[in-house]
Design an enzyme around this catalytic site. Structure first.
Site, PDB file in Angstrom:
ATOM      1  N   GLY A  69       2.483   0.793  10.820  1.00 41.79           N
ATOM      2  CA  GLY A  69       3.338   1.519   9.912  1.00 41.79           C
ATOM      3  C   GLY A  69       4.541   2.068  10.646  1.00 41.79           C
ATOM      4  N   GLY A  70       5.523   2.542   9.888  1.00 39.39           N
ATOM      5  CA  GLY A  70       6.694   3.161  10.493  1.00 39.39           C
ATOM      6  C   GLY A  70       7.862   2.203  10.646  1.00 39.39           C
ATOM      7  N   GLN A  71       8.956   2.735  11.155  1.00 43.78           N
ATOM      8  CA  GLN A  71      10.191   1.973  11.308  1.00 43.78           C
ATOM      9  C   GLN A  71      10.311   1.433  12.738  1.00 43.78           C
ATOM     10  OE1 GLN A  71      12.704   1.062   9.109  1.00 43.78           O
ATOM     11  NE2 GLN A  71      11.438   1.770   7.394  1.00 43.78           N
ATOM     12  N   TYR A  74      10.870   2.766  20.454  1.00 50.98           N
ATOM     13  CA  TYR A  74      11.008   2.170  21.786  1.00 50.98           C
ATOM     14  C   TYR A  74       9.788   2.514  22.610  1.00 50.98           C
ATOM     15  CZ  TYR A  74      12.473   1.744  26.662  1.00 50.98           C
ATOM     16  OH  TYR A  74      12.524   1.436  28.000  1.00 50.98           O
ATOM     17  N   HIS A  75       9.281   1.520  23.327  1.00 48.86           N
ATOM     18  CA  HIS A  75       8.242   1.737  24.328  1.00 48.86           C
ATOM     19  C   HIS A  75       8.788   1.300  25.678  1.00 48.86           C
ATOM     20  CE1 HIS A  75       5.371   2.556  21.230  1.00 48.86           C
ATOM     21  NE2 HIS A  75       5.376   1.331  20.748  1.00 48.86           N
ATOM     22  N   LEU A 151       4.194   7.952  16.108  1.00 47.15           N
ATOM     23  CA  LEU A 151       2.885   7.543  15.617  1.00 47.15           C
ATOM     24  C   LEU A 151       3.018   6.365  14.659  1.00 47.15           C
ATOM     25  CD1 LEU A 151       0.106   9.945  14.430  1.00 47.15           C
ATOM     26  CD2 LEU A 151       0.789   8.074  12.956  1.00 47.15           C
ATOM     27  N   GLY A 163      -1.578   3.415  17.362  1.00 44.30           N
ATOM     28  CA  GLY A 163      -1.892   4.776  17.776  1.00 44.30           C
ATOM     29  C   GLY A 163      -0.674   5.642  17.956  1.00 44.30           C
ATOM     30  N   ALA A 165       2.360   7.345  20.757  1.00 44.96           N
ATOM     31  CA  ALA A 165       3.097   7.209  22.020  1.00 44.96           C
ATOM     32  C   ALA A 165       3.718   8.545  22.381  1.00 44.96           C
ATOM     33  CB  ALA A 165       4.181   6.140  21.885  1.00 44.96           C
ATOM     34  N   CYS A 181      12.593   5.818  14.555  1.00 45.36           N
ATOM     35  CA  CYS A 181      11.707   5.969  13.393  1.00 45.36           C
ATOM     36  C   CYS A 181      12.488   5.956  12.078  1.00 45.36           C
ATOM     37  CB  CYS A 181      10.857   7.231  13.509  1.00 45.36           C
ATOM     38  SG  CYS A 181       9.903   7.257  15.051  1.00 45.36           S
TER      39      CYS A 181
END
Length: 221
Positions: A69-71, A74-75, A151, A163, A165, A181
């Site tokens: 889910g979500g937009q 960055y990781h 999230l 999960g 971050a 997001c």
């Protein structure tokens, strides 16, 4: 018991995503829950309904569409991601309760690290801390909030994966290449910028310990 394990770092996002899907698809009623701790190689990920226009300038960073889910987020190095592979039906939790649990754990961790203003932001999942005027007053509504934890989850056959971050000590400039997001102008921050000296290893292990503790307290269905 919920098993906690670190994946090799830096972890390529596609391989971890596929492993989460495989684990979830192969689950049975007695398959144990697990928490995977990851520090990813640099990547932008778009959620299932993510809008490409929220990517402003990806530069040399790869962009991948995910099924969480979500937009867009960055990781990258300096950020710990806790992937929680949890049987929500067995835990007796609805998705809304589960999301609240993840956010609550991070909020309490941040407050214990000295960030007293850690909070939610209405309509915007994740965890935020006050910056500027708000940081000095200790009141979340006194000024700007910066996002410190993102999230996103996916539920398949009653089992959750993906999960949360948490930004620990990272190069924050890639967040300028996106509307984090999906929110234009949303500021992001990390523990280091907020004056908390800690390693990804230390923060990840404490985050996972607290997550496991709270998940094990959930009423079993």
């Amino acid at each position: 018991m919920i098993a906690v394990k670190w994946l090799p770092r830096p972890a390529p996002y596609p391989e971890v995503w596929q492993a989460m899907q495989d684990y979830t698809e192969g689950r049975g009623p007695d398959t144990p829950d697990e928490i995977w701790l990851v520090e990813h190689a640099a990547v932008y990920t778009l959620g299932q309904a993510g809008k490409p226009e929220h990517i402003l300038n990806s530069g040399a960073i790869p962009v991948l569409r995910s099924n969480r889910g979500g937009q867009v987020t960055y990781h990258g190095p300096g950020q710990v991601v806790a992937y929680c592979l949890v049987d929500l039906r067995r835990a007796g939790m609805y998705v809304k309760e589960y999301v609240a649990l993840l956010e609550d754990v991070v909020i309490e961790l941040l407050r214990d690290l000295g960030l007293a203003g850690a909070c939610r932001k209405p309509g915007a999942p994740g965890v935020y801390v006050p910056v500027g005027k708000a940081a000095y007053s200790g009141e979340a509504d006194a000024g700007e909030l910066a996002k410190i934890a993102a999230l996103g989850i996916k539920v398949r056959n009653g089992c959750a994966y993906h999960g949360i971050a948490l930004n620990v000590d990272m190069d924050l400039s890639p967040f300028l290449g996106i509307n984090p997001c999906g929110y234009e102008g949303l500021r992001t921050t990390d523990l280091a910028e907020q004056g908390v000296a800690a390693t990804v290893q230390e923060v990840g292990e404490e985050l996972a310990r607290r997550l496991a503790e709270q998940l094990q307290r959930a009423p079993q269905g």
